[in-house]
Design a protein around this motif. Structure first.
Motif, PDB file in Angstrom:
ATOM      1  N   VAL A  28      -2.925   1.127  -4.134  1.00 55.45           N
ATOM      2  CA  VAL A  28      -3.046  -0.198  -3.519  1.00 55.45           C
ATOM      3  C   VAL A  28      -2.594  -1.252  -4.518  1.00 55.45           C
ATOM      4  O   VAL A  28      -3.061  -1.272  -5.660  1.00 55.45           O
ATOM      5  CB  VAL A  28      -4.500  -0.473  -3.073  1.00 55.45           C
ATOM      6  N   ALA A  42      -8.234   0.759   0.909  1.00 56.47           N
ATOM      7  CA  ALA A  42      -8.628   1.281  -0.394  1.00 56.47           C
ATOM      8  C   ALA A  42      -8.107   2.701  -0.544  1.00 56.47           C
ATOM      9  O   ALA A  42      -7.832   3.388   0.459  1.00 56.47           O
ATOM     10  CB  ALA A  42     -10.152   1.264  -0.540  1.00 56.47           C
ATOM     11  N   VAL A  43      -7.962   3.135  -1.788  1.00 58.25           N
ATOM     12  CA  VAL A  43      -7.534   4.502  -2.052  1.00 58.25           C
ATOM     13  C   VAL A  43      -8.490   5.476  -1.363  1.00 58.25           C
ATOM     14  O   VAL A  43      -9.711   5.330  -1.438  1.00 58.25           O
ATOM     15  CB  VAL A  43      -7.490   4.771  -3.570  1.00 58.25           C
ATOM     16  N   VAL A  46       0.858  -1.181   0.000  1.00 59.98           N
ATOM     17  CA  VAL A  46       0.000   0.000   0.000  1.00 59.98           C
ATOM     18  C   VAL A  46       0.897   1.234   0.000  1.00 59.98           C
ATOM     19  O   VAL A  46       1.882   1.289   0.733  1.00 59.98           O
ATOM     20  CB  VAL A  46      -0.909   0.030   1.248  1.00 59.98           C
ATOM     21  N   SER A  69      -6.114  -6.573   0.722  1.00 62.56           N
ATOM     22  CA  SER A  69      -7.504  -6.438   1.157  1.00 62.56           C
ATOM     23  C   SER A  69      -7.523  -5.621   2.440  1.00 62.56           C
ATOM     24  O   SER A  69      -6.548  -5.604   3.190  1.00 62.56           O
ATOM     25  CB  SER A  69      -8.138  -7.816   1.403  1.00 62.56           C
ATOM     26  N   ASP A 126      -8.477   5.934   2.002  1.00 65.31           N
ATOM     27  CA  ASP A 126      -8.532   5.630   3.435  1.00 65.31           C
ATOM     28  C   ASP A 126      -7.496   6.454   4.201  1.00 65.31           C
ATOM     29  O   ASP A 126      -6.337   6.540   3.798  1.00 65.31           O
ATOM     30  CB  ASP A 126      -8.206   4.144   3.687  1.00 65.31           C
TER      31      ASP A 126
END
Length: 306
Positions: A76, A84-85, A31, A81, A87
């Protein structure tokens, strides 16, 4: 291109440079975070100044700098999992957090957690290392309701968490510090005593019924005083002592559990734990920020913003 704090030789704050570097990208399982704030810890300047410590953490030259960060996910990689973009997140990436962009492996050695909306980035950037270290230090000695706990170095970056976590556990807290920090510590709920020669006598006067547990967040002075006061070694911990007294727990953030950090963020959201920010510096003043941190006279946390 993006920016990152780097150093090519070991040394003090003067070796740190803010440089343009190629923009990193998230690979599989990774990430990328656009960093908004970096929380400084004593470990950061120790790793930059001491080759033998850097080696323990796998850091080689040239190196980037700092560990704790907060920001927003902006890329990401495949197979990730839970993130997400967009966050908002905070966490730890040893030796590379002070940068516009940091790539982390949330399932590996790095730490990455979502930031509650009630917590700003500057506070979130202070939580991981200091919070988990404080939690580990108290857990190692089983702090519980009814304890009287001696905390050495209570006004520092780890100390402010340890004092409040011990209080939340129902313990009475006696904290060592310089006289200039006494009002600060009282606001956190600790009863301050001056560190230095004669500490055991001063603690005995403050707690005539005795001390039942202790953690030393600076060296061994508080740990040794606790032994003099009759605290069993198994109820004493240290986090920064190369040679702790025999039988005393040597611990640190690596011994904490993920739920410890969640407990801290929950307490902040609930208003039962606060994070004092002693000073904030922009990234281009990183040397000044580290100089202040290395002086070990700070009441709370130092944050660098990007």
């Amino acid at each position: 291109m993006s920016r990152a704090v780097m150093y090519e030789t070991f040394g003090g704050p003067e070796v740190l440079e803010l440089r343009e570097v190629p923009e990193p990208h998230a690979g599989a399982g990774e990430v990328r975070v656009r960093v908004a704030a970096v929380g400084l810890n004593p470990m950061d300047w120790v790793l930059a100044a001491m080759p033998e410590m850097a080696q323990r953490f796998g850091i080689t030259l040239p190196s980037r700098f700092a560990t704790d960060f907060a920001g927003t996910v902006d890329e990401v990689g495949d197979g990730v999992s839970g993130f997400a973009v967009g966050d908002r997140v905070h966490g730890a990436a040893t030796g590379r957090a002070a940068a516009d962009l940091v790539v982390v492996d949330p399932s590996g050695a790095d730490t990455l957690r979502r930031t509650p909306p009630e917590i700003g980035d500057e506070v979130a950037a202070t939580l991981t290392i200091a919070g988990m270290t404080a939690s580990a230090a108290l857990t190692a000695v089983g702090v519980k309701a009814g304890d009287t706990v001696l905390i050495g170095g209570a006004a520092g970056g780890v100390g402010v968490f340890a004092v409040q976590l011990a209080e939340l556990a129902g313990a009475r807290v006696i904290g060592t510090a310089s006289e200039g920090t006494f009002d600060f510590l009282r606001q956190l709920g600790a009863e301050p005593v001056t560190y230095g020669p004669g500490l055991a006598d001063r603690v005995r006067a403050a707690a005539p019924d005795g001390v039942s547990a202790a953690t030393d967040l600076f060296g061994t002075e508080a740990a040794e005083a606790a032994l003099v006061l009759g605290v069993p070694p198994e109820r004493i911990s240290t986090i920064a002592a190369p040679t702790p007294p025999e039988g005393v727990h040597a611990t640190g953030g690596a011994d904490a559990q993920p739920e410890d950090l969640q407990r801290i963020t929950d307490a902040i959201v609930a208003g039962t734990l606060t994070v004092p920010i002693a000073a904030t510096f922009p990234i281009d003043r990183i040397r000044e920020a580290v100089q202040l941190q290395a002086g070990r006279r700070v009441h709370g946390k130092i944050v660098v913003t990007l």
